[in-house]
Write a protein that holds these residues in place. Sequence first.
Motif, PDB file in Angstrom:
ATOM      1  N   LEU A  39      -8.354  -4.857   7.947  1.00  0.00           N
ATOM      2  CA  LEU A  39      -7.670  -3.830   7.154  1.00  0.00           C
ATOM      3  C   LEU A  39      -6.336  -3.449   7.787  1.00  0.00           C
ATOM      4  O   LEU A  39      -5.329  -3.281   7.083  1.00  0.00           O
ATOM      5  N   GLU A  40      -6.325  -3.317   9.119  1.00  0.00           N
ATOM      6  CA  GLU A  40      -5.057  -3.007   9.792  1.00  0.00           C
ATOM      7  C   GLU A  40      -4.040  -4.112   9.597  1.00  0.00           C
ATOM      8  O   GLU A  40      -2.866  -3.847   9.309  1.00  0.00           O
TER       9      GLU A  40
ATOM     10  N   MET B 151       0.833  -1.188   0.000  1.00  0.00           N
ATOM     11  CA  MET B 151       0.000   0.000   0.000  1.00  0.00           C
ATOM     12  C   MET B 151       0.864   1.232   0.000  1.00  0.00           C
ATOM     13  O   MET B 151       1.907   1.291   0.661  1.00  0.00           O
TER      14      MET B 151
ATOM     15  N   ARG C 150      -1.418   6.745   2.030  1.00  0.00           N
ATOM     16  CA  ARG C 150      -2.839   6.443   2.004  1.00  0.00           C
ATOM     17  C   ARG C 150      -3.309   6.061   3.399  1.00  0.00           C
ATOM     18  O   ARG C 150      -3.119   4.936   3.845  1.00  0.00           O
ATOM     19  N   LYS C 151      -3.888   7.014   4.091  1.00  0.00           N
ATOM     20  CA  LYS C 151      -4.450   6.755   5.417  1.00  0.00           C
ATOM     21  C   LYS C 151      -5.948   6.969   5.343  1.00  0.00           C
ATOM     22  O   LYS C 151      -6.414   7.987   4.842  1.00  0.00           O
TER      23      LYS C 151
ATOM     24  N   HIS D  39      -3.078  -1.462   6.265  1.00  0.00           N
ATOM     25  CA  HIS D  39      -3.722  -0.169   6.076  1.00  0.00           C
ATOM     26  C   HIS D  39      -3.739   0.605   7.384  1.00  0.00           C
ATOM     27  O   HIS D  39      -4.086   0.070   8.433  1.00  0.00           O
TER      28      HIS D  39
ATOM     29  N   ILE E 253      -9.948  -4.443   0.207  1.00  0.00           N
ATOM     30  CA  ILE E 253      -8.572  -4.033  -0.077  1.00  0.00           C
ATOM     31  C   ILE E 253      -8.374  -3.862  -1.581  1.00  0.00           C
ATOM     32  O   ILE E 253      -7.759  -2.878  -2.038  1.00  0.00           O
TER      33      ILE E 253
ATOM     34  N   GLN F  66      -7.290  -0.428  -3.473  1.00  0.00           N
ATOM     35  CA  GLN F  66      -6.066  -0.405  -4.267  1.00  0.00           C
ATOM     36  C   GLN F  66      -6.339  -0.053  -5.724  1.00  0.00           C
ATOM     37  O   GLN F  66      -5.520   0.613  -6.368  1.00  0.00           O
TER      38      GLN F  66
END
Length: 415
Positions: free
Chosen positions: A29-30, A1, A5-6, A34, A404, A408
Amino acid sequence: MSPNRKIAVILKGYPRLSETFIAQELLGLERAGHELVLVALRRPTDGKRHPVHDEIRADVHYLPEYLHEEPWRVLRAALRLMPKAGFWRALGPFLADLTRDPSRNRVRRFGQALVLVAEWPGAATWLHAHFIHTPASVTGYASIIAGVPWTCSAHAKDIWTSSNWELSGKLDRARWTVTCTRSGFEHLQSLTPEKSRVHLSYHGLDLDRFPVFGGDHSRRDGSDPADPVRIVSVGRAVAKKGYDILLKALSLLPADLNWRFDHIGAGELAGDLNKLATQLGLAERVRWKGALDQTDVLQHYRDSDIFALACRVAANGDRDGLPNVLVEASSQRLPCVSTSVSGVPELLTDYQNGLLVPPEDPRALALALERLVRDPDLRRRLGDTAERRVRAEFDHHSSVSQLIELFQNEWSKAS
């Protein structure tokens, strides 16, 4: 990633015991790398937390729940943003929405969006709303003010209690929207020409938290007063869950059947349901357990014989999507009886991996419950089939992977 991108995830409330599907998605996601910051429109009201909440590392930022409670915070945000072009770009859509929905709630969402952008927690470069009603309103306004793109996860109540004009506008402005049932997916697709931007994504279950049950459910058949069949339900005490229908169905069971019912969950109708149970002569057989954490809920699934949930469409149009508790119970080989509402038939097929009855029909529900109470072999067959389907088709890793990929794809276009 890409490291810049936060994602700021906008939530109605956090943490909430009834929204484990959101918490497990955030954790997924974490774990995929991410970086998140969580922004909630209201503070928690539950007295307990699930273990998954303690594993999520993201900072949590709370917006003013009511603007009059923090007027100076709102005013500072407005004064800071009024010189910026984004404020005036957002003012037009807000006023257009206010014309169609002249409510304090509409003004509140714009004020919350101002605070969100003025304080901008975590220097996020993407906004994602969970629920397409109020969180998406805040997110949509904030997106225009800040010039940051946004996406959305739509679920159940937020879809079915929102006006079509508002849903259409949000679907057209968001980069993409995911929803968790085919009925919701088809409805949302019907409201936008950009049908390819609406995606079906079942929540699934974190099967690591609901491992294979190595024991056996009981062979109780309701004949022993000292060892009654155990019926359980997990859900908020609200109209769409149909607990009044379930209690009426329990009152219709034959007098020779021995059973006990446990309800897990809190909610606005808890007191009324307790009174109804008393009126129906069920008080000694019904236990109100209140809100429990995931570990305790899991143990109740394993100790029980039947899971029951009488989903319905409430008077205001609210309804469940696909209740995660049905997936959880099925993962523990606990046979489920529910109603043919919304996304429930997307999990349960009558007499294959559960029993389905029409909504608002206590007699049909009572007959299905009696059948399961008297027949432990049927319970075992349905429970075994239900578990196999959940473990094959409802693993939450697939839904997280889909999210995800959607993120992306957007970021690849921008790079």
